[in-house]
Design an enzyme around this catalytic site. Structure first.
Site, PDB file in Angstrom:
ATOM      1  N   MET A 196     -30.381 -78.956 -42.430  1.00 30.71           N
ATOM      2  CA  MET A 196     -29.382 -78.325 -43.294  1.00 30.71           C
ATOM      3  C   MET A 196     -28.994 -79.268 -44.410  1.00 30.71           C
ATOM      4  O   MET A 196     -28.824 -80.469 -44.198  1.00 30.71           O
ATOM      5  CB  MET A 196     -28.164 -77.926 -42.475  1.00 30.71           C
ATOM      6  CG  MET A 196     -28.491 -76.762 -41.573  1.00 30.71           C
ATOM      7  SD  MET A 196     -27.036 -75.968 -40.944  1.00 30.71           S
ATOM      8  CE  MET A 196     -27.818 -74.846 -39.790  1.00 30.71           C
ATOM      9  N   ALA A 254     -19.848 -77.676 -50.718  1.00 28.96           N
ATOM     10  CA  ALA A 254     -20.959 -76.754 -50.417  1.00 28.96           C
ATOM     11  C   ALA A 254     -21.283 -76.882 -48.926  1.00 28.96           C
ATOM     12  O   ALA A 254     -22.413 -77.140 -48.525  1.00 28.96           O
ATOM     13  CB  ALA A 254     -22.179 -77.044 -51.290  1.00 28.96           C
ATOM     14  N   HIS A 269     -22.183 -80.013 -41.899  1.00 22.70           N
ATOM     15  CA  HIS A 269     -20.850 -80.579 -42.139  1.00 22.70           C
ATOM     16  C   HIS A 269     -19.881 -80.163 -41.024  1.00 22.70           C
ATOM     17  O   HIS A 269     -19.075 -80.961 -40.554  1.00 22.70           O
ATOM     18  CB  HIS A 269     -20.273 -80.057 -43.458  1.00 22.70           C
ATOM     19  CG  HIS A 269     -21.027 -80.478 -44.688  1.00 22.70           C
ATOM     20  ND1 HIS A 269     -21.756 -79.606 -45.445  1.00 22.70           N
ATOM     21  CD2 HIS A 269     -21.155 -81.687 -45.283  1.00 22.70           C
ATOM     22  CE1 HIS A 269     -22.298 -80.246 -46.469  1.00 22.70           C
ATOM     23  NE2 HIS A 269     -21.959 -81.519 -46.393  1.00 22.70           N
TER      24      HIS A 269
END
Ligand code: PAF
Length: 279
Positions: free
Chosen positions: A185, A33, A38
């Site tokens: 995030m 996800a 990331h």
């Protein structure tokens, strides 16, 4: 093209080839996800390594809540497209049985730094993290591993783990990436309703204000009681913890008399958000 590998034997062979050519291998462990947080780790890994592996494995062992595991967002196709665009060499996405085959019986448990905060509210969570991270280091044989500071306590647990077990990997912590309104995030943000999403950035705003007050020498107890009340007023339904801790060893602090971190976990609807900032 990013190559998808599911077997650790195949991964080992691939990495051995790279290492024979003198390449430095970086790994970004994730649960998928993927978001820009990331991807910032991936970009740092690319800067610091010759070959980059991203792992995607939703690790059942680190979920203390079955519902959270079930609802954890998964979209490997989309993740792969993002990794491909970033020039990632290998996506290692093993099945649960590849990581935990029949007869698996080992648990890695880091004491001390894993006990307060997340450790207190999510029993067994860091044993699951430490176990899978140790396995991922063994499986990828990477020389560098990239983790987000968003999971500050996890980063400390992983540092302790590699030092204690002499695992030959250098741990690189990377800054938290935020939405324009300050919300950290997180893969769990997609589960927020529109109203929750609108309220969620208050968490970071309140952290920033509390950090400034603490930086000025205020007492943690008073400052954090006020901040907790503000978090609840902003629409969160429960604060698991809001704590001032030393950067080294996560000791509780009554005042910011040394480099410190302010850490929070709070529930908005049925989503649990965590965040932390430097004081
Ligand atoms: O931070 C995460 O996504 C996970 O805890 C990790 C490090 C990939 C281990 O499963």
């Amino acid at each position: 093209m990013t190559q998808v590998i599911r077997s650790s034997a195949e991964l080992r062979e691939k990495v051995a080839g790279w290492k024979r050519s003198g390449m430095l291998v970086g790994v970004v462990p994730t649960m998928g996800a993927l978001h820009d947080g990331h991807l910032s780790l991936v970009r740092e890994a690319r800067r610091q390594s010759d070959r980059v592996i991203v792992t995607i494995f939703v690790n059942p062992m680190q979920f203390n809540n079955a519902d959270d595991l079930k609802k954890y967002p998964r979209d490997e196709g989309h993740d792969l497209a993002l990794l491909d665009a970033e020039g990632v060499d290998v996506l290692f996405a093993p099945e649960v049985t590849e990581v935990y085959p029949e007869g698996f019986a080992t648990k890695v448990s880091v004491s001390g730094v894993s006990e307060p905060l997340e450790g207190a509210f999510r029993p067994g969570h860091f044993d699951g993290v430490a176990t899978v991270v140790a396995k991922l280091f063994g499986m990828t044989q990477a020389g560098r591993a990239f983790f987000g500071e968003k999971d500050w306590q996890q980063l400390q647990v992983v540092r302790r783990l590699v030092e204690d077990l002499n695992i030959p990997v250098r741990i690189i912590g990377c800054p938290t990436i935020r939405e324009a309104d300050g919300l950290a995030m997180s893969s769990r943000n997609v589960r927020l309703s529109a109203a929750e999403r609108a309220a969620a950035p208050a968490l970071h705003r309140i952290l920033e204000a509390a950090a400034a007050t603490l930086h000025g020498g205020a007492s943690a107890r008073e400052t954090l009681l006020d901040a907790e009340a503000e978090i609840l007023e902003a629409g969160f339904r429960e604060v698991d913890y809001l704590d001032l801790r030393s950067v080294e060893g996560l000791r509780p602090l009554e005042r910011a008399t040394e480099p410190a971190r302010l850490l929070v976990a709070a529930w908005i609807g049925d989503v649990r958000l965590i965040d932390n900032i430097a004081v």
